[in-house]
Design a protein around this motif. Structure first.
Motif, PDB file in Angstrom:
ATOM      1  N   SER A  53       0.831  -1.202   0.000  1.00  0.00           N
ATOM      2  CA  SER A  53       0.000   0.000   0.000  1.00  0.00           C
ATOM      3  C   SER A  53       0.869   1.258   0.000  1.00  0.00           C
ATOM      4  CB  SER A  53      -0.909  -0.015   1.229  1.00  0.00           C
ATOM      5  OG  SER A  53      -1.664   1.149   1.310  1.00  0.00           O
ATOM      6  N   GLU A  54       1.921   1.235   0.803  1.00  0.00           N
ATOM      7  CA  GLU A  54       2.856   2.367   0.850  1.00  0.00           C
ATOM      8  C   GLU A  54       3.536   2.567  -0.503  1.00  0.00           C
ATOM      9  OE1 GLU A  54       7.029   2.899   3.068  1.00  0.00           O
ATOM     10  OE2 GLU A  54       5.333   2.623   4.422  1.00  0.00           O
ATOM     11  N   ARG A  55       3.928   1.470  -1.144  1.00  0.00           N
ATOM     12  CA  ARG A  55       4.577   1.551  -2.458  1.00  0.00           C
ATOM     13  C   ARG A  55       3.630   2.150  -3.493  1.00  0.00           C
ATOM     14  NH1 ARG A  55       5.237  -0.996  -7.237  1.00  0.00           N
ATOM     15  NH2 ARG A  55       3.587  -2.472  -6.835  1.00  0.00           N
ATOM     16  N   LYS A  56       2.362   1.738  -3.455  1.00  0.00           N
ATOM     17  CA  LYS A  56       1.380   2.273  -4.401  1.00  0.00           C
ATOM     18  C   LYS A  56       1.159   3.766  -4.175  1.00  0.00           C
ATOM     19  CE  LYS A  56      -1.117  -1.972  -5.360  1.00  0.00           C
ATOM     20  NZ  LYS A  56      -2.377  -2.706  -5.210  1.00  0.00           N
ATOM     21  N   ARG A  57       1.099   4.194  -2.908  1.00  0.00           N
ATOM     22  CA  ARG A  57       0.944   5.624  -2.612  1.00  0.00           C
ATOM     23  C   ARG A  57       2.127   6.416  -3.151  1.00  0.00           C
ATOM     24  NH1 ARG A  57      -0.832   3.991   2.301  1.00  0.00           N
ATOM     25  NH2 ARG A  57       1.182   4.337   3.271  1.00  0.00           N
ATOM     26  N   GLU A  58       3.338   5.882  -2.937  1.00  0.00           N
ATOM     27  CA  GLU A  58       4.532   6.568  -3.423  1.00  0.00           C
ATOM     28  C   GLU A  58       4.546   6.660  -4.943  1.00  0.00           C
ATOM     29  OE1 GLU A  58       7.730   4.373  -1.668  1.00  0.00           O
ATOM     30  OE2 GLU A  58       7.438   5.285   0.307  1.00  0.00           O
ATOM     31  N   LEU A  59       4.169   5.584  -5.623  1.00  0.00           N
ATOM     32  CA  LEU A  59       4.112   5.604  -7.079  1.00  0.00           C
ATOM     33  C   LEU A  59       3.078   6.606  -7.578  1.00  0.00           C
ATOM     34  CD1 LEU A  59       4.466   1.807  -7.939  1.00  0.00           C
ATOM     35  CD2 LEU A  59       6.138   3.625  -8.354  1.00  0.00           C
ATOM     36  N   ALA A  60       1.927   6.682  -6.908  1.00  0.00           N
ATOM     37  CA  ALA A  60       0.893   7.640  -7.298  1.00  0.00           C
ATOM     38  C   ALA A  60       1.392   9.067  -7.106  1.00  0.00           C
ATOM     39  CB  ALA A  60      -0.379   7.405  -6.489  1.00  0.00           C
ATOM     40  N   MET A  61       2.096   9.316  -6.013  1.00  0.00           N
ATOM     41  CA  MET A  61       2.641  10.651  -5.776  1.00  0.00           C
ATOM     42  C   MET A  61       3.679  11.010  -6.832  1.00  0.00           C
ATOM     43  SD  MET A  61       2.887  10.744  -1.591  1.00  0.00           S
ATOM     44  CE  MET A  61       4.375  11.673  -1.680  1.00  0.00           C
ATOM     45  N   LEU A  62       4.528  10.060  -7.185  1.00  0.00           N
ATOM     46  CA  LEU A  62       5.522  10.298  -8.219  1.00  0.00           C
ATOM     47  C   LEU A  62       4.868  10.584  -9.571  1.00  0.00           C
ATOM     48  CD1 LEU A  62       8.281   7.653  -7.399  1.00  0.00           C
ATOM     49  CD2 LEU A  62       8.513  10.135  -7.300  1.00  0.00           C
ATOM     50  N   ALA A  63       3.841   9.809  -9.889  1.00  0.00           N
ATOM     51  CA  ALA A  63       3.141  10.018 -11.158  1.00  0.00           C
ATOM     52  C   ALA A  63       2.491  11.394 -11.187  1.00  0.00           C
ATOM     53  CB  ALA A  63       2.096   8.928 -11.356  1.00  0.00           C
ATOM     54  N   LYS A  64       1.897  11.788 -10.066  1.00  0.00           N
ATOM     55  CA  LYS A  64       1.263  13.104  -9.996  1.00  0.00           C
ATOM     56  C   LYS A  64       2.318  14.195 -10.131  1.00  0.00           C
ATOM     57  CE  LYS A  64      -1.791  15.851  -7.100  1.00  0.00           C
ATOM     58  NZ  LYS A  64      -2.553  15.898  -5.850  1.00  0.00           N
TER      59      LYS A  64
END
Length: 70
Positions: A53-64
């Motif tokens: 879940s933490e990895r997905k949040r980080e990836l979403a933040m990076l994409a944004k």
């Protein structure tokens, strides 16, 4: 103790946790004690879910962030 608390406690002790598939990677490996190993095994499913879940949040933040750079 829930997974986020355990991750935080291990972080305070200087450990970094990550996951690769169904494995939990802990660094620095040389400092892992039997007690830490036991806690990780005992909470493995919850830790994997929290780390993913933490990895997905980080990836979403990076994409944004990347999207705002263009």
């Amino acid at each position: 103790m829930d997974a986020p608390d355990l991750i935080t406690q291990l972080s305070v002790l200087g450990f970094r946790l990550s996951c690769k598939g169904d494995m939990i990677l802990v660094a620095p490996k040389a400092r892992i004690t039997d007690e830490i190993r036991r806690l990780i095994r005992e909470h493995k499913p919850e830790l994997l879910a929290a780390l993913e879940s933490e990895r997905k949040r980080e990836l979403a933040m990076l994409a944004k962030w990347h999207g705002t750079m263009h």
